[in-house]
Scaffold this motif. Structure first.
Motif, PDB file in Angstrom:
ATOM      1  N   ALA A 103       0.837  -1.202   0.000  1.00 31.24           N
ATOM      2  CA  ALA A 103       0.000   0.000   0.000  1.00 31.24           C
ATOM      3  C   ALA A 103       0.872   1.254   0.000  1.00 31.24           C
ATOM      4  O   ALA A 103       0.591   2.226  -0.723  1.00 31.24           O
ATOM      5  N   LEU A 104       1.949   1.230   0.782  1.00 30.88           N
ATOM      6  CA  LEU A 104       2.864   2.370   0.817  1.00 30.88           C
ATOM      7  C   LEU A 104       3.549   2.560  -0.534  1.00 30.88           C
ATOM      8  O   LEU A 104       3.735   3.693  -0.995  1.00 30.88           O
ATOM      9  N   ALA A 105       3.906   1.447  -1.184  1.00 32.44           N
ATOM     10  CA  ALA A 105       4.532   1.520  -2.507  1.00 32.44           C
ATOM     11  C   ALA A 105       3.577   2.143  -3.521  1.00 32.44           C
ATOM     12  O   ALA A 105       3.990   2.950  -4.366  1.00 32.44           O
ATOM     13  N   LEU A 106       2.303   1.792  -3.442  1.00 31.33           N
ATOM     14  CA  LEU A 106       1.316   2.382  -4.340  1.00 31.33           C
ATOM     15  C   LEU A 106       1.148   3.871  -4.065  1.00 31.33           C
ATOM     16  O   LEU A 106       1.050   4.683  -4.985  1.00 31.33           O
ATOM     17  N   LEU A 107       1.139   4.227  -2.785  1.00 32.27           N
ATOM     18  CA  LEU A 107       0.943   5.616  -2.402  1.00 32.27           C
ATOM     19  C   LEU A 107       2.076   6.505  -2.895  1.00 32.27           C
ATOM     20  O   LEU A 107       1.846   7.603  -3.420  1.00 32.27           O
ATOM     21  N   ILE A 108       3.310   6.024  -2.730  1.00 31.63           N
ATOM     22  CA  ILE A 108       4.481   6.827  -3.095  1.00 31.63           C
ATOM     23  C   ILE A 108       4.886   6.602  -4.550  1.00 31.63           C
ATOM     24  O   ILE A 108       5.227   7.536  -5.282  1.00 31.63           O
ATOM     25  N   GLY A 109       4.856   5.344  -4.968  1.00 37.23           N
ATOM     26  CA  GLY A 109       5.352   5.001  -6.293  1.00 37.23           C
ATOM     27  C   GLY A 109       4.471   5.484  -7.425  1.00 37.23           C
ATOM     28  O   GLY A 109       4.981   5.827  -8.506  1.00 37.23           O
ATOM     29  N   THR A 110       3.164   5.545  -7.204  1.00 39.78           N
ATOM     30  CA  THR A 110       2.271   5.946  -8.294  1.00 39.78           C
ATOM     31  C   THR A 110       2.555   7.364  -8.790  1.00 39.78           C
ATOM     32  O   THR A 110       2.752   7.568  -9.992  1.00 39.78           O
ATOM     33  N   PRO A 111       2.603   8.366  -7.914  1.00 36.89           N
ATOM     34  CA  PRO A 111       2.927   9.704  -8.432  1.00 36.89           C
ATOM     35  C   PRO A 111       4.362   9.820  -8.932  1.00 36.89           C
ATOM     36  O   PRO A 111       4.631  10.550  -9.901  1.00 36.89           O
ATOM     37  N   ALA A 112       5.292   9.094  -8.287  1.00 37.89           N
ATOM     38  CA  ALA A 112       6.695   9.168  -8.712  1.00 37.89           C
ATOM     39  C   ALA A 112       6.864   8.632 -10.129  1.00 37.89           C
ATOM     40  O   ALA A 112       7.499   9.269 -10.989  1.00 37.89           O
ATOM     41  N   ILE A 113       6.295   7.459 -10.407  1.00 37.72           N
ATOM     42  CA  ILE A 113       6.403   6.873 -11.740  1.00 37.72           C
ATOM     43  C   ILE A 113       5.599   7.687 -12.749  1.00 37.72           C
ATOM     44  O   ILE A 113       5.998   7.827 -13.918  1.00 37.72           O
ATOM     45  N   SER A 114       4.480   8.247 -12.299  1.00 37.87           N
ATOM     46  CA  SER A 114       3.691   9.108 -13.191  1.00 37.87           C
ATOM     47  C   SER A 114       4.533  10.281 -13.676  1.00 37.87           C
ATOM     48  O   SER A 114       4.467  10.665 -14.851  1.00 37.87           O
ATOM     49  N   ALA A 134      -5.519   3.875  -4.916  1.00 32.94           N
ATOM     50  CA  ALA A 134      -5.065   2.489  -5.024  1.00 32.94           C
ATOM     51  C   ALA A 134      -4.613   1.949  -3.674  1.00 32.94           C
ATOM     52  O   ALA A 134      -4.908   0.796  -3.318  1.00 32.94           O
ATOM     53  N   ALA A 135      -3.895   2.757  -2.904  1.00 36.84           N
ATOM     54  CA  ALA A 135      -3.430   2.326  -1.589  1.00 36.84           C
ATOM     55  C   ALA A 135      -4.609   2.080  -0.650  1.00 36.84           C
ATOM     56  O   ALA A 135      -4.637   1.084   0.095  1.00 36.84           O
ATOM     57  N   ALA A 136      -5.590   2.982  -0.676  1.00 37.52           N
ATOM     58  CA  ALA A 136      -6.768   2.821   0.174  1.00 37.52           C
ATOM     59  C   ALA A 136      -7.564   1.586  -0.226  1.00 37.52           C
ATOM     60  O   ALA A 136      -8.084   0.860   0.638  1.00 37.52           O
ATOM     61  N   ALA A 137      -7.667   1.338  -1.536  1.00 35.47           N
ATOM     62  CA  ALA A 137      -8.372   0.141  -2.010  1.00 35.47           C
ATOM     63  C   ALA A 137      -7.683  -1.119  -1.510  1.00 35.47           C
ATOM     64  O   ALA A 137      -8.331  -2.084  -1.080  1.00 35.47           O
ATOM     65  N   TRP A 138      -6.349  -1.126  -1.565  1.00 33.61           N
ATOM     66  CA  TRP A 138      -5.591  -2.299  -1.145  1.00 33.61           C
ATOM     67  C   TRP A 138      -5.750  -2.571   0.349  1.00 33.61           C
ATOM     68  O   TRP A 138      -5.711  -3.719   0.782  1.00 33.61           O
ATOM     69  N   MET A 139      -5.929  -1.520   1.132  1.00 30.57           N
ATOM     70  CA  MET A 139      -6.042  -1.671   2.587  1.00 30.57           C
ATOM     71  C   MET A 139      -7.493  -1.781   3.056  1.00 30.57           C
ATOM     72  O   MET A 139      -7.751  -1.866   4.259  1.00 30.57           O
TER      73      MET A 139
END
Length: 209
Positions: A103-114, A134-139
């Protein structure tokens, strides 16, 4: 749900067809728009209403995107924030460290890769709302194999779009995969949430993890 699936398939094969114009825009919006109707008809209660709003706003964004990517992106960002409300209302009681790390990877990685894909700060800011969703959905307590993976497919779809703004030339991949990944993600989210809400109401099958 079947009407939404039919509209989505039709749009995939007709998106570059000469019919174009208003008809194609309406067809595009019908895919997720029918999923919103499915959510409102199949389930009840506040969470079903919120899910329907998320899908309806997404359908509006799908149509707006055909006219302006900035306006469409802003509406999509709104849909992500509404979805976060749904997922935070339904947080999972117990999680293991690997789930929290993803979830943390989605939270940080999504905007970074974007940002890396597009080189645009406005898209990175949009990526923050996408990653939060995405992170909230996963959790959330909703089935990860449906809602969680659906949110990840949503992220992958947007990344393919963002690649077109930067130096990454993926050839025909975006045209071939953006819409299927996006709609599959929305379909998995809609059915996963509805299945859980039906189980809560004493109807339907128990959702998988």
């Amino acid at each position: 749900m079947l009407a939404g699936l039919a509209a989505a398939i039709a749009y995939y094969f007709l998106w570059n067809n000469p019919i174009g114009g208003v008809w194609l825009i309406l067809l595009k919006g019908a895919g997720v728009g029918f999923l919103a109707l499915y959510a409102w008809r199949r389930a009840s209660g506040p969470d079903a209403i919120i899910l329907g709003v998320v899908l309806a706003v997404s359908a509006l964004a799908d149509m707006a995107l055909e006219l302006s990517i900035e306006v469409g992106g802003a509406i999509f960002a709104l849909s992500h924030l509404v979805a976060v409300v749904l997922y935070l209302r339904n947080r999972r009681e117990r999680t293991v460290w690997s789930q929290r790390m993803l979830a943390l990877a989605l939270l940080i990685g999504t905007p970074a890769i974007s940002y890396l894909l597009s080189g645009r700060m406005d898209i990175a800011l949009y990526g923050c709302t996408l990653g939060l969703m995405a992170a909230a959905a996963w959790m959330s307590r909703f089935p990860r194999y449906r809602v969680g993976i659906g949110a990840v497919l949503y992220v992958l779809s947007d990344w393919l779009i963002f690649s077109g703004f930067g130096a990454f030339d993926l050839g025909l991949l975006p045209d071939a995969l953006v819409w299927p990944l996006y709609f599959a993600g929305q379909l998995m989210i809609a059915t996963g949430v509805v299945q859980t809400l039906l189980w809560d109401a004493g109807q339907g099958e128990r959702p998988t993890k």
